[in-house]
Design a protein around this motif. Structure first.
Motif, PDB file in Angstrom:
ATOM      1  N   GLY A  30       6.765  19.698   6.896  1.00 21.11           N
ATOM      2  CA  GLY A  30       5.315  19.858   6.818  1.00 21.11           C
ATOM      3  C   GLY A  30       4.667  18.784   5.962  1.00 21.11           C
ATOM      4  O   GLY A  30       5.314  17.809   5.544  1.00 21.11           O
ATOM      5  N   ALA A  31       3.380  18.995   5.680  1.00 19.90           N
ATOM      6  CA  ALA A  31       2.583  17.972   4.991  1.00 19.90           C
ATOM      7  C   ALA A  31       3.123  17.684   3.590  1.00 19.90           C
ATOM      8  O   ALA A  31       3.479  16.549   3.256  1.00 19.90           O
ATOM      9  N   VAL A  32       3.208  18.704   2.758  1.00 17.72           N
ATOM     10  CA  VAL A  32       3.675  18.501   1.379  1.00 17.72           C
ATOM     11  C   VAL A  32       5.176  18.218   1.369  1.00 17.72           C
ATOM     12  O   VAL A  32       5.661  17.328   0.655  1.00 17.72           O
ATOM     13  N   GLY A  33       5.927  18.970   2.174  1.00 18.02           N
ATOM     14  CA  GLY A  33       7.391  18.860   2.163  1.00 18.02           C
ATOM     15  C   GLY A  33       7.888  17.473   2.520  1.00 18.02           C
ATOM     16  O   GLY A  33       8.831  16.958   1.896  1.00 18.02           O
TER      17      GLY A  33
ATOM     18  N   ALA B  85      13.914  23.488   7.406  1.00 20.52           N
ATOM     19  CA  ALA B  85      12.841  23.439   8.399  1.00 20.52           C
ATOM     20  C   ALA B  85      13.246  24.284   9.605  1.00 20.52           C
ATOM     21  O   ALA B  85      14.407  24.668   9.751  1.00 20.52           O
ATOM     22  N   GLY B  86      12.244  24.541  10.471  1.00 20.67           N
ATOM     23  CA  GLY B  86      12.480  25.416  11.613  1.00 20.67           C
ATOM     24  C   GLY B  86      12.796  24.639  12.883  1.00 20.67           C
ATOM     25  O   GLY B  86      11.930  23.934  13.399  1.00 20.67           O
ATOM     26  N   GLY B  87      14.010  24.775  13.377  1.00 18.24           N
ATOM     27  CA  GLY B  87      14.385  24.192  14.674  1.00 18.24           C
ATOM     28  C   GLY B  87      15.124  22.875  14.555  1.00 18.24           C
ATOM     29  O   GLY B  87      14.931  22.113  13.604  1.00 18.24           O
TER      30      GLY B  87
ATOM     31  N   ASP C  59      18.462  24.452   9.304  1.00 12.74           N
ATOM     32  CA  ASP C  59      17.552  25.053  10.284  1.00 12.74           C
ATOM     33  C   ASP C  59      17.488  26.556  10.026  1.00 12.74           C
ATOM     34  O   ASP C  59      18.392  27.300  10.422  1.00 12.74           O
ATOM     35  N   TYR C  60      16.406  26.996   9.363  1.00 14.30           N
ATOM     36  CA  TYR C  60      16.357  28.407   8.949  1.00 14.30           C
ATOM     37  C   TYR C  60      16.162  29.347  10.135  1.00 14.30           C
ATOM     38  O   TYR C  60      16.259  30.567   9.992  1.00 14.30           O
ATOM     39  N   LYS C  61      15.909  28.776  11.321  1.00 10.97           N
ATOM     40  CA  LYS C  61      15.773  29.643  12.498  1.00 10.97           C
ATOM     41  C   LYS C  61      17.125  29.878  13.179  1.00 10.97           C
ATOM     42  O   LYS C  61      17.220  30.689  14.107  1.00 10.97           O
TER      43      LYS C  61
ATOM     44  N   GLU D 281      14.901  20.095  16.259  1.00 10.79           N
ATOM     45  CA  GLU D 281      14.145  18.841  16.394  1.00 10.79           C
ATOM     46  C   GLU D 281      13.570  18.417  15.045  1.00 10.79           C
ATOM     47  O   GLU D 281      13.713  17.264  14.622  1.00 10.79           O
ATOM     48  N   LYS D 282      12.946  19.345  14.336  1.00 10.64           N
ATOM     49  CA  LYS D 282      12.388  19.016  13.016  1.00 10.64           C
ATOM     50  C   LYS D 282      13.511  18.634  12.044  1.00 10.64           C
ATOM     51  O   LYS D 282      13.350  17.730  11.223  1.00 10.64           O
ATOM     52  N   CYS D 283      14.645  19.349  12.153  1.00 12.07           N
ATOM     53  CA  CYS D 283      15.753  19.060  11.228  1.00 12.07           C
ATOM     54  C   CYS D 283      16.296  17.648  11.463  1.00 12.07           C
ATOM     55  O   CYS D 283      16.562  16.900  10.509  1.00 12.07           O
TER      56      CYS D 283
ATOM     57  N   GLU E 220       3.772  24.678  14.302  1.00 13.50           N
ATOM     58  CA  GLU E 220       3.408  23.759  15.393  1.00 13.50           C
ATOM     59  C   GLU E 220       2.899  22.410  14.893  1.00 13.50           C
ATOM     60  O   GLU E 220       2.321  21.655  15.666  1.00 13.50           O
ATOM     61  N   ASN E 221       3.081  22.144  13.607  1.00 14.97           N
ATOM     62  CA  ASN E 221       2.700  20.826  13.079  1.00 14.97           C
ATOM     63  C   ASN E 221       3.920  20.106  12.521  1.00 14.97           C
ATOM     64  O   ASN E 221       4.907  20.735  12.128  1.00 14.97           O
ATOM     65  N   LYS E 222       3.813  18.762  12.523  1.00 13.52           N
ATOM     66  CA  LYS E 222       4.794  17.924  11.823  1.00 13.52           C
ATOM     67  C   LYS E 222       3.974  17.080  10.873  1.00 13.52           C
ATOM     68  O   LYS E 222       2.985  16.453  11.287  1.00 13.52           O
TER      69      LYS E 222
HETATM   70  N1  LIG Z   1       0.259  24.810  -5.216  1.00 17.20           N
HETATM   71  C1  LIG Z   1      -0.657  24.042  -4.627  1.00 17.20           C
HETATM   72  O1  LIG Z   1      -1.626  23.598  -5.217  1.00 17.20           O
HETATM   73  C2  LIG Z   1      -0.476  23.719  -3.159  1.00 17.20           C
HETATM   74  C3  LIG Z   1      -1.177  22.688  -2.545  1.00 17.20           C
HETATM   75  C4  LIG Z   1      -0.930  22.407  -1.193  1.00 17.20           C
HETATM   76  C5  LIG Z   1      -0.017  23.189  -0.486  1.00 17.20           C
HETATM   77  N2  LIG Z   1       0.612  24.198  -1.134  1.00 17.20           N
HETATM   78  C6  LIG Z   1       1.613  25.023  -0.444  1.00 17.20           C
HETATM   79  O2  LIG Z   1       2.622  24.176   0.059  1.00 17.20           O
HETATM   80  C7  LIG Z   1       3.204  24.777   1.215  1.00 17.20           C
HETATM   81  C8  LIG Z   1       3.190  23.759   2.344  1.00 17.20           C
HETATM   82  O3  LIG Z   1       1.835  23.447   2.644  1.00 17.20           O
HETATM   83  P1  LIG Z   1       1.470  22.277   3.653  1.00 17.20           P
HETATM   84  O4  LIG Z   1       0.026  22.024   3.531  1.00 17.20           O
HETATM   85  O5  LIG Z   1       2.420  21.177   3.453  1.00 17.20           O
HETATM   86  O6  LIG Z   1       1.714  22.972   5.053  1.00 17.20           O
HETATM   87  P2  LIG Z   1       2.787  22.539   6.137  1.00 17.20           P
HETATM   88  O7  LIG Z   1       4.113  22.581   5.468  1.00 17.20           O
HETATM   89  O8  LIG Z   1       2.374  21.292   6.795  1.00 17.20           O
HETATM   90  O9  LIG Z   1       2.694  23.653   7.254  1.00 17.20           O
HETATM   91  C9  LIG Z   1       3.305  24.842   7.156  1.00 17.20           C
HETATM   92  C10 LIG Z   1       4.779  24.787   7.630  1.00 17.20           C
HETATM   93  O10 LIG Z   1       5.428  25.869   7.005  1.00 17.20           O
HETATM   94  C11 LIG Z   1       6.457  26.335   7.834  1.00 17.20           C
HETATM   95  N3  LIG Z   1       6.357  27.802   7.917  1.00 17.20           N
HETATM   96  C12 LIG Z   1       5.295  28.518   8.352  1.00 17.20           C
HETATM   97  N4  LIG Z   1       5.562  29.830   8.269  1.00 17.20           N
HETATM   98  C13 LIG Z   1       6.831  29.931   7.790  1.00 17.20           C
HETATM   99  C14 LIG Z   1       7.698  31.022   7.487  1.00 17.20           C
HETATM  100  N5  LIG Z   1       7.311  32.308   7.675  1.00 17.20           N
HETATM  101  N6  LIG Z   1       8.938  30.747   7.020  1.00 17.20           N
HETATM  102  C15 LIG Z   1       9.341  29.470   6.826  1.00 17.20           C
HETATM  103  N7  LIG Z   1       8.574  28.396   7.079  1.00 17.20           N
HETATM  104  C16 LIG Z   1       7.338  28.631   7.559  1.00 17.20           C
HETATM  105  C17 LIG Z   1       6.254  25.707   9.219  1.00 17.20           C
HETATM  106  O11 LIG Z   1       7.290  24.760   9.410  1.00 17.20           O
HETATM  107  P3  LIG Z   1       8.649  25.141  10.213  1.00 17.20           P
HETATM  108  O12 LIG Z   1       8.431  24.692  11.624  1.00 17.20           O
HETATM  109  O13 LIG Z   1       9.675  24.350   9.498  1.00 17.20           O
HETATM  110  O14 LIG Z   1       8.794  26.613  10.115  1.00 17.20           O
HETATM  111  C18 LIG Z   1       4.920  24.988   9.104  1.00 17.20           C
HETATM  112  O15 LIG Z   1       4.880  23.792   9.840  1.00 17.20           O
HETATM  113  C19 LIG Z   1       2.392  26.029   1.504  1.00 17.20           C
HETATM  114  O16 LIG Z   1       3.060  27.139   0.956  1.00 17.20           O
HETATM  115  C20 LIG Z   1       1.099  25.781   0.764  1.00 17.20           C
HETATM  116  O17 LIG Z   1       0.434  26.957   0.399  1.00 17.20           O
HETATM  117  C21 LIG Z   1       0.404  24.479  -2.438  1.00 17.20           C
END
Ligand SMILES: NC(=O)c1ccc[n+]([C@@H]2O[C@H](COP(=O)([O-])OP(=O)(O)OC[C@H]3O[C@@H](n4cnc5c(N)ncnc54)[C@H](OP(=O)(O)O)[C@@H]3O)[C@@H](O)[C@H]2O)c1
Length: 338
Positions: free
Chosen positions: A160-163, A181-183, A201-203, A185-187, A327-329
């Motif tokens: 994801g974005a932050v990861g 990560a899930g799946g 791959d947690y799925k 392809e992402k892994c 559904e995002n990368k």
């Molecule tokens: N503390 C802060 O200030 C701060 C700031 C920004 C973001 N965050 C947190 O950082 C995390 C990531 O945010 P992001 O903006 O980078 O979003 P992101 O990771 O781009 O999007 C969310 C991703 O999380 C995974 N996901 C969704 N539901 C899930 C579940 N039930 N179990 C496991 N994985 C799941 C999905 O990837 P898969 O396909 O791999 O499942 C999805 O693509 C979020 O928890 C967000 O709240 C915190």
């Protein structure tokens, strides 16, 4: 310039994923500006998991969006009329614009003017790697996780974005980085394209075995984005003096039931683990230093930025659900105007 301002207003608090009843789409005249104000044409919206937490009943680090209010969100826009010299016409601004076409800024309701040095970066990068997202990864990983050469770092929601940024930053510090990560392809993508050392791959049915095999020396840093059973299993493998940068708990944001018990919580005590939750808003005064470093590493080819772009204002509610369906990368953004 359009004569109309579309906005999504919160209609009801969702249970689980948002649906067609959560927001109403309204059309109003474009607001006028008074003394000291400037009008911003919003062009790009950042889609963030925290958007979902803002429309729940419970206050978070910000008050909940009220029924009838415009959906709160970060966005990027251009100043198109101005009675404020801090917002010259033509400048790009970044901040809480909301899900609407136009917003009014002033010194008491400010947005950040994008500096000239950054304004040629793609909009999705300004909202992602060089915006709040990149800063979250930067401070969370470098100042809370503090990875050292040779240590094992685990990042959840790694594609994801932050990861994606957090994992690459730990690689820059010489750590061994494992992404969850899930799946398949992402892994494969986080390993082959982003340079992670391994992926889980947690799925997959055997994900707990995958985690063990990918972390034979235990885990020194957990950059936690997900919570729930994934976090619990990571806690179970934390080493003595490990650090947990508690960034997010996305697995619970749509939950209607309480999360599973953290059966490995005691490991934090036994192994003298330091866990720190953080909210990136607290680091706002230091965004400049993070963005300077991140931009430098991008320019040197040491960090790759990835985004998923959705087009169309009416797609905003759908786009928010995409985060929870994986559904995002990389960074998810919606382009709402040219
Ligand atoms: N503390 C802060 O200030 C701060 C700031 C920004 C973001 N965050 C947190 O950082 C995390 C990531 O945010 P992001 O903006 O980078 O979003 P992101 O990771 O781009 O999007 C969310 C991703 O999380 C995974 N996901 C969704 N539901 C899930 C579940 N039930 N179990 C496991 N994985 C799941 C999905 O990837 P898969 O396909 O791999 O499942 C999805 O693509 C979020 O928890 C967000 O709240 C915190």
């Amino acid at each position: 310039m359009s004569e109309e301002n579309r906005r999504f207003a919160l209609a009801e608090r969702p249970q689980g994923l948002i649906d067609e009843n959560t927001f109403t789409l309204e059309t109003n005249p474009v607001p006028g500006i008074g003394e000291g104000e400037a009008l911003v044409h919003v062009k790009w919206i950042s889609i963030d998991p925290t958007n979902r937490t803002w429309i729940g009943e419970e206050p978070t680090y910000l008050p909940p969006v009220q029924i009838g209010e415009t959906m709160r969100a970060l966005g990027l826009g251009e100043v198109i009329a101005s009675n404020n010299e801090n917002y010259p016409v033509g400048s790009l601004v970044n901040g809480l614009t909301g899900w609407q076409d136009y917003t009014v800024v002033s010194d008491s309701n400010p947005l950040m003017v994008v500096p000239d040095s950054a304004k040629d970066a793609p909009p999705a990068t300004l909202l992602g790697m060089l915006g709040m997202t990149g800063c979250t990864a930067y401070f969370g990983m470098l100042e809370i996780g503090e990875p050292k050469e040779g240590e094992t770092v685990v990042v959840s929601a790694a594609a994801g974005a932050v990861g994606t940024v957090a994992g690459q930053l730990a690689k820059l510090k010489g750590a061994r980085v494992v992404g969850i990560a899930g799946g398949p392809e992402k892994c494969a993508w986080i390993v082959d394209e982003l340079g992670f050392d391994a992926a889980v791959d947690y799925k997959a049915d055997d994900w707990k075995t995958q985690l063990k095999e990918a972390t034979p020396n235990g885990i020194d840093v957990d950059f936690e984005n997900v919570g729930g059973e994934i976090m619990n299993q990571v806690f179970g493998r934390l080493n003595i003096n490990a650090r947990v940068a508690l960034c997010g708990l996305i697995s619970g944001y749509n939950a209607t039931e309480r999360p599973p018990d953290l059966t490995n919580f005691h490991k934090l005590l036994i192994n003298r683990v330091k866990l720190q939750g953080f909210i990136i808003l607290d680091y706002y005064p230091r965004f400049g230093e993070a963005i300077r470093d991140l931009a430098g590493w991008v320019a040197e080819g040491k960090l790759k930025s990835e985004q998923t772009v959705v087009e169309g204002f009416e797609q905003l509610p759908h786009a928010l659900n995409m985060l929870f369906k994986g559904e995002n990368k990389g960074k998810l953004v919606v382009k709402i105007a040219d």
